[in-house]
Design a protein around this motif. Structure first.
Motif, PDB file in Angstrom:
ATOM      1  N   VAL A   1       0.837  -1.200   0.000  1.00  0.00           N
ATOM      2  CA  VAL A   1       0.000   0.000   0.000  1.00  0.00           C
ATOM      3  C   VAL A   1       0.872   1.249   0.000  1.00  0.00           C
ATOM      4  N   PHE A   2       1.975   1.237   0.748  1.00  0.00           N
ATOM      5  CA  PHE A   2       2.903   2.369   0.708  1.00  0.00           C
ATOM      6  C   PHE A   2       3.345   2.631  -0.732  1.00  0.00           C
TER       7      PHE A   2
ATOM      8  N   ILE B   1       1.910   3.091   8.007  1.00  0.00           N
ATOM      9  CA  ILE B   1       2.219   3.665   6.689  1.00  0.00           C
ATOM     10  C   ILE B   1       2.236   5.189   6.755  1.00  0.00           C
ATOM     11  N   LEU B   2       1.188   5.765   7.326  1.00  0.00           N
ATOM     12  CA  LEU B   2       1.053   7.224   7.363  1.00  0.00           C
ATOM     13  C   LEU B   2       2.106   7.865   8.270  1.00  0.00           C
ATOM     14  N   LEU B   3       2.493   7.165   9.338  1.00  0.00           N
ATOM     15  CA  LEU B   3       3.530   7.695  10.218  1.00  0.00           C
ATOM     16  C   LEU B   3       4.887   7.706   9.517  1.00  0.00           C
ATOM     17  N   ILE B   4       5.199   6.628   8.832  1.00  0.00           N
ATOM     18  CA  ILE B   4       6.462   6.544   8.096  1.00  0.00           C
ATOM     19  C   ILE B   4       6.505   7.589   6.985  1.00  0.00           C
ATOM     20  N   GLN B   5       5.393   7.784   6.295  1.00  0.00           N
ATOM     21  CA  GLN B   5       5.336   8.804   5.249  1.00  0.00           C
ATOM     22  C   GLN B   5       5.582  10.197   5.823  1.00  0.00           C
ATOM     23  N   ALA B   6       4.975  10.484   6.965  1.00  0.00           N
ATOM     24  CA  ALA B   6       5.110  11.815   7.566  1.00  0.00           C
ATOM     25  C   ALA B   6       6.529  12.055   8.082  1.00  0.00           C
TER      26      ALA B   6
ATOM     27  N   PHE C   1      11.794   1.825  -2.680  1.00  0.00           N
ATOM     28  CA  PHE C   1      12.406   0.666  -2.025  1.00  0.00           C
ATOM     29  C   PHE C   1      12.635   0.925  -0.538  1.00  0.00           C
ATOM     30  N   ALA C   2      13.037   2.171  -0.199  1.00  0.00           N
ATOM     31  CA  ALA C   2      13.237   2.504   1.210  1.00  0.00           C
ATOM     32  C   ALA C   2      11.918   2.427   1.971  1.00  0.00           C
ATOM     33  N   GLY C   3      10.858   2.974   1.396  1.00  0.00           N
ATOM     34  CA  GLY C   3       9.560   2.941   2.050  1.00  0.00           C
ATOM     35  C   GLY C   3       9.032   1.529   2.217  1.00  0.00           C
ATOM     36  N   ILE C   4       9.216   0.705   1.205  1.00  0.00           N
ATOM     37  CA  ILE C   4       8.783  -0.693   1.280  1.00  0.00           C
ATOM     38  C   ILE C   4       9.515  -1.408   2.412  1.00  0.00           C
ATOM     39  N   GLY C   5      10.833  -1.233   2.458  1.00  0.00           N
ATOM     40  CA  GLY C   5      11.629  -1.903   3.479  1.00  0.00           C
ATOM     41  C   GLY C   5      11.305  -1.432   4.887  1.00  0.00           C
ATOM     42  N   ILE C   6      11.201  -0.115   5.057  1.00  0.00           N
ATOM     43  CA  ILE C   6      10.913   0.432   6.385  1.00  0.00           C
ATOM     44  C   ILE C   6       9.527   0.010   6.854  1.00  0.00           C
TER      45      ILE C   6
END
Length: 336
Positions: free
Chosen positions: A52-53, A93-98, A308-313
């Motif tokens: 989803v990210f 997801i939303l926390l990592i994005q922010a 790729f960073a977002g997927i991994g995190i």
């Protein structure tokens, strides 16, 4: 639909944080037994959240509007995992994005969780999707249920954005035009999300038929979980590393509505200490702001790196948290 901090007052932003935290606490309690029983389900949750990210990075053009949109993904996660694990996944997801990608404000985090997750998880899914599919899981009914559910969730979320902005009192009028524009553009985005969600669910149901019996979380076991994990994991990598390169550059539904409504910060809405502190914190933490290199350069490389960073995190952090919770629960059970 990611809101920025500038459009919320500390009081409204804090209130939304409290509501999101309360819903998160209930979700942790309700999903605790499920994750304790199934390691497959934890892995599936992490990989699905990563997908989803990545999918949210792909903005699609809304023809004839000059706007774009992306799927929120909460409905897909809810069908796959059940509402409680889905809410936790969307929160991650939303926390990592922010924090790391400067996508959505830190003060606005609670509002974004409510707007993009709560309505899909706890209203659209139980009151629209489930009643429409409880006796009929034919492809036609799945498409109908997902489209209605996605449209309803995004309409509620769009209305909530307008309401939160109005209550904050940080923008000049006209809020009426903002509401009309938000509802209309998210009607189109919701229809597309419903269609995409139906395609995904229908495909997974053909690969793993038992997935439509009930969500893995509701049945307590993700069926042929590792096959589902493989399919979704591969889709995440393609979305984040390939398809994201072709995302639309047009403003998303929220940005488009703000621009068309000529919505601006009122002269009284100066940046206070809370806004300035959180803005500075986000600048320090976001190592790939707006899914690009810090310098703003990098082009395709910056986008792929962000994906790729977002997927991994996302997969790593969420899975580790759930596994830690499972281990802690076992230790407590053994000590009794």
């Amino acid at each position: 639909m990611h809101m920025a901090d500038a459009f919320l007052s500390p009081a409204v932003g804090g209130g939304m944080w409290a509501l999101a935290a309360a819903a998160g606490g209930v979700s942790i309690k309700k999903s605790k037994g499920l994750t304790e029983e199934s390691s497959k389900l934890i892995t599936l949750t992490g990989v699905s959240a990563a997908f989803v990210f990545a999918a949210q990075m792909i903005n699609f053009t809304i023809p004839g509007t000059g706007s774009s949109g992306h799927i929120a993904g909460a409905l897909f996660l809810t069908i796959l995992l059940g509402p409680y694990l889905s809410f936790l996944a969307m929160g991650a997801i939303l926390l990592i994005q922010a924090l790391f990608f400067a996508d959505g404000g830190i003060l606005a985090y609670g509002a974004n969780v409510i707007n993009m997750a709560f309505f899909a998880n706890f209203i659209a899914y139980p009151f629209i999707y489930k009643p429409l599919t409880v006796r009929d899981k034919s492809p036609k009914r799945i498409y109908l249920a997902t489209i209605f559910s996605a449209v309803a969730a995004l309409q509620l979320g769009a209305f909530a954005v307008t309401l939160q902005t109005a209550l904050s009192g940080r923008v000049a009028l006209p809020l009426g035009s903002f509401l009309t524009l938000m509802q209309s553009i998210h009607l189109a985005i919701g229809f597309v999300e419903g269609l995409m969600t139906a395609v995904l669910v229908s495909y997974l149901s053909r690969q793993v038929p038992e997935i439509l019996g009930s969500s893995p979380a509701e049945s307590g076991e993700p069926g042929n979980g590792y096959r589902v994990v493989g399919i979704i994991g591969l889709a995440a990598l393609f979305c984040g590393g390939v398809f994201s390169l072709f995302a639309s550059d047009l403003p998303d539904g929220l940005e488009w509505s703000i621009d068309r409504a000529s919505l601006t910060l009122s002269t009284e809405a100066v940046m206070g200490k809370t806004h300035l502190f959180l803005e500075g914190l986000q600048e320090k933490l976001a190592f790939l702001p707006d899914y690009a290199l810090v310098s703003g350069s990098g082009g395709a490389f910056g986008t792929m790196l962000s994906g790729f960073a977002g997927i991994g995190i996302t997969a790593g952090v969420l899975s580790l948290c759930l596994f830690f919770g499972k281990s802690l629960a076992r230790k407590r059970a053994m000590s009794k």
